[in-house]
Write a protein that holds these residues in place. Structure first.
Motif, PDB file in Angstrom:
ATOM      1  N   GLN A  99       0.843  -1.219   0.000  1.00 43.84           N
ATOM      2  CA  GLN A  99       0.000   0.000   0.000  1.00 43.84           C
ATOM      3  C   GLN A  99       0.870   1.258   0.000  1.00 43.84           C
ATOM      4  O   GLN A  99       0.541   2.242   0.667  1.00 43.84           O
ATOM      5  CB  GLN A  99      -0.905   0.007   1.238  1.00 43.84           C
TER       6      GLN A  99
ATOM      7  N   HIS B 118      -2.426   7.268   0.015  1.00 44.19           N
ATOM      8  CA  HIS B 118      -3.046   6.419   1.046  1.00 44.19           C
ATOM      9  C   HIS B 118      -4.001   7.295   1.867  1.00 44.19           C
ATOM     10  O   HIS B 118      -3.602   8.344   2.396  1.00 44.19           O
ATOM     11  CB  HIS B 118      -1.936   5.855   1.936  1.00 44.19           C
TER      12      HIS B 118
ATOM     13  N   ASN C 246     -10.197   0.560   0.610  1.00 45.66           N
ATOM     14  CA  ASN C 246      -8.983   0.444  -0.193  1.00 45.66           C
ATOM     15  C   ASN C 246      -9.147   1.293  -1.459  1.00 45.66           C
ATOM     16  O   ASN C 246     -10.010   1.001  -2.288  1.00 45.66           O
ATOM     17  CB  ASN C 246      -8.730  -1.021  -0.556  1.00 45.66           C
TER      18      ASN C 246
END
Ligand SMILES: Cc1cc2nc3c(=O)[nH]c(=O)nc-3n(C[C@H](O)[C@H](O)[C@H](O)COP(=O)(O)OP(=O)(O)OC[C@H]3O[C@@H](n4cnc5c(N)ncnc54)[C@H](O)[C@@H]3O)c2cc1C
Ligand code: SF4
Length: 502
Positions: free
Chosen positions: A19, A24, A127
Motif C-alpha cells: 500500500q 493512502h 482500499n
C-alpha cells in the motif's frame, strides 16, 4: 506536503507493504506512520527473493521519503504484524490506529480483529488502490466484457463525448494476435540496487533463508519516481507494439513489448488510473495505435480490476475449488525447468530466474499444461504464489484457479483455456528445436500437449459440448477415428503416470 509536528500524538496509520502510495487515505499531516517488516509474513511461503527485496526495499524507500516530507515514521522489524503493532502502540502511547483495508482476505480478517487484539480504537478505511472500490458496479457483472465497458464509461477512458467508444468498437483483440516477427525489442529501463536495496538484500539473506531464486541482479523500480520512469519508458518505447504482439511468445525475449509494471502497480507505487491514462494520452499524441492502447487499457482497468472484484466475490471458497476433480501433484520440474518440453523448460527457467513471464505464457503454457494434466488447483496456485515477483493472493487465485484452470466452474472465465501444440507453435518459436514432435498426437515423440489435449476433450466431451465457446474444439473429435481415440487414451494414461519424466 511538508509536516513539521505530530498533531495527533495518539494516532498512527499502519501502512502495509503493498500500500505504498502517497495517496493512502490514512496518510494525513501530523499523523504518525508505522510500517512493519514481519518475519512471519516474509517467510509465510518460500517466496521469490526478488519479490521480497522489492517489497522491503520499497517500504524502506517509502519510509525515507515520508520522513523527508516531515512525517514521523516508525519502520520496524518484528516476529509478526501483531507483535510489531503491540510494540509500536506501547512505545508511542497510541490510542487510535488507522489502516486501509488490505487487498488480501486473511490480512483483512486480521485487521478486523485488531481492535480487540490491541485494545485500542481501529479504523479501517476503504482500499483506494483499486478502481472497482472507487466505482463499484451497480450489480454483479456476468463476465469481464460488461465489467470492462462499465469501467470505461466510469473512468471516461477512450470514450467519446457522445458516450461511444473511441474508434467505434470496445475491443480490438482481433488485431492483437501476431506472432513475434524478429523486430528489435527495446530493453526496459533498469534500476540497479542502491545502498538501501543492497542492505535489504544482505538482511534478507539471513532473515529469509528459504526464499527461492536470487536477488543478485535485482533491478526493479523501488520508488515512486522510478515507477513513473518505468511507466514513461514503456509508453515511449514499447506501447506501440504492445497490442499486436500481446500474445506472442519467444525463447529469446523475456518481456517482448509488455510493460512489466505489475510489480509496482501491486504495491501501490503506480495508480491504475494514472497508468491507463498515460497510455490514452500517448494515443492522443499519436505515439501509439488504438489497438495497442485499447489492449493495454483493457488489461489495467478491465482484467486487473475484474480479477480483484471476482476474488472478493468468490473468497474464501475459491481456494478450495476443483471443478475438474484434478488430484495429481505438481510435476517436480516446475521447480527446476528440467523437462524435454522446450516451451515449459524455457518459461519455467525464466520464472525461476526473474520471477516473471508474461500473461500468455502463464495462461497458455503453464496453466494450460496443469489443466490438461489434471494437477491439483491448490498446488498450482501455491507454485504461482511463490514463484512471481508480482504474486499476491488477490491476483493469483482468480487467475490460476479461476481463469487458468477453470476450476471455479466458470465463475471467472467463460471457457477453459485449452490448447494443443498447434496454438503454441502458432504464437511462439518454442516448438522448433523441441525434443517432441509438435504435429504428433501419439507415438514416442508426440508432443505431450497434443496427447493430453485430445485426451481431455475425450474424457470431458459431454461437459465441453455444453459450452458454446468450445463447440469447434469438441467438433474436432469427429475427425479422430475410434482406433486413434483408443491410442490417445492409452498413451495419455501412460504419460499421466510418469509426468515427472517428460
Ligand atoms: C495463471 C496466471 C497467473 C497470474 N499471476 C499474476 C500475478 O501473480 N500477479 C499479477 O499482477 N498478475 C498476474 N497475472 C496477470 C498477468 O499475467 C500479469 O499481470 C502480467 O503478465 C504482468 O506482466 P506485465 O506487467 O508485463 O503485463 P502487461 O502485459 O504489460 O499488462 C499490463 C498490466 O495489466 C494488468 N493485467 C493484465 N492481465 C491481468 C490479469 N489477468 N489479472 C490481473 N492483472 C492483469 C497487470 O497489472 C499488468 O501489469 C496472472 C495471469 C495468469 C493467467
Ligand atoms: S512441441 Fe510441444 S512440448 Fe515442444 S515446445 Fe511445442 S508445444 Fe511445447
Amino acid at each position: 506536503m511538508p509536516v513539521t509536528d505530530t498533531s495527533y500524538p495518539q494516532e498512527s496509520v499502519w501502512i502495509l507493504g503493498d500500500q505504498l502510495s502517497t495517496r493512502h487515505p490514512g496518510l494525513i499531516p501530523g499523523r504518525r506512520v508505522v510500517l512493519i517488516e514481519s518475519l512471519a509474513r516474509l517467510n509465510q511461503r518460500r517466496y521469490h527473493r526478488r519479490k521480497l527485496v522489492l517489497i522491503v526495499s520499497a517500504m524502506r524507500h517509502f519510509a525515507a521519503e515520508l520522513r523527508a516530507a516531515g512525517y514521523e515514521v516508525d519502520i520496524r522489524s518484528a516476529a509478526d504484524f501483531l507483535q510489531g503493532l503491540r510494540d509500536h502502540v506501547a512505545q508511542f502511547g497510541v490510542r487510535h490506529l488507522v489502516c486501509m483495508a488490505a487487498a488480501e482476505y486473511n490480512t483483512r480478517q486480521f485487521q478486523q480483529n485488531l481492535a480487540a487484539e490491541l485494545g485500542i480504537a481501529v479504523t479501517i478505511l476503504p482500499n483506494t488502490l483499486f478502481l472497482v472500490e472507487r466505482y463499484p458496479p451497480s450489480r454483479s457483472p456476468a463476465f469481464m466484457e460488461p465489467f470492462y465497458r462499465a469501467m470505461r464509461r466510469q473512468t471516461g477512458l477512450l470514450i467519446e463525448p457522445d458516450g461511444e467508444p473511441t474508434g467505434g468498437v470496445w475491443n480490438l483483440d482481433r488485431e492483437n494476435r501476431r506472432r513475434y516477427d524478429g523486430r528489435p525489442v527495446p530493453s526496459p529501463l533498469r534500476f540497479p540496487a542502491d545502498e538501501i536495496t543492497r542492505q535489504v538484500i544482505a538482511d534478507l539473506a539471513h532473515r529469509c533463508p528459504d526464499a527461492i531464486g536470487s536477488a543478485d541482479t535485482f533491478d526493479l523500480p523501488v520508488t515512486r519516481a522510478q515507477a513513473l520512469a518505468a511507466l514513461g519508458d514503456f509508453i515511449a518505447h514499447r506501447l506501440a507494439d504492445f497490442g499486436p504482439f500481446e500474445d506472442a511468445m519467444s525463447a529469446d525475449h523475456d518481456i517482448l513489448f509488455h510493460s512489466q509494471l505489475s510489480p509496482v502497480l501491486n504495491i501501490g507505487l503506480l495508480d491504475p488510473l494514472e497508468t491507463a491514462s498515460a497510455a490514452v494520452n500517448a494515443y492522443h499524441r499519436g505515439l501509439a495505435p488504438l489497438s495497442s492502447v485499447e489492449g493495454f487499457v483493457r488489461q489495467i482497468i478491465g482484467w486487473r480490476e475484474y480479477i480483484y472484484y471476482r476474488y472478493w466475490e468468490l473468497m474464501p471458497a475459491l481456494l478450495a475449488a476443483n471443478a475438474w476433480q484434478a488430484e495429481r501433484p505438481l510435476p517436480t520440474w516446475y521447480w527446476t525447468g528440467e523437462t524435454r518440453m522446450r516451451c515449459m523448460s524455457c518459461v519455467i527457467r525464466r520464472v525461476l530466474r526473474n520471477g516473471y513471464c508474461h500473461h500468455i505464457e502463464r495462461l497458455m503454457i503453464l496453466c494450460n499444461f496443469a489443466l490438461l494434466a489434471g494437477i491439483q488447483p491448490r498446488a498450482v496456485n501455491d507454485w504461482f504464489l511463490e514463484s512471481y515477483v508480482d504474486a499476491y493472493e488477490w491476483v493469483v487465485t482468480p487467475n490460476v484457479i479461476g481463469m487458468g484452470l477453470h476450476a471455479d466452474g466458470g465463475r471467472t472465465a467463460t471457457k477453459p483455456y485449452l490448447a494443443s501444440a498447434a496454438y503454441i507453435d502458432k504464437m511462439s518459436d518454442y516448438c522448433r528445436g523441441c525434443f517432441y514432435d509438435r504435429k504428433a498426437r501419439v507415438g514416442p515423440r508426440a508432443c505431450p500437449f497434443n496427447t493430453l489435449y485430445w485426451h481431455f476433450l475425450i474424457v470431458h466431451e459431454t461437459t465441453l459440448r455444453a459450452n458454446p465457446r468450445l463447440g469447434p474444439a469438441v467438433l474436432g473429435l469427429q475427425r479422430i477415428t475410434p482406433t486413434e481415440r483408443q491410442e490417445i487414451v492409452r498413451q495419455a494414461q501412460e504419460l499421466l503416470q510418469r509426468l515427472d519424466t517428460l
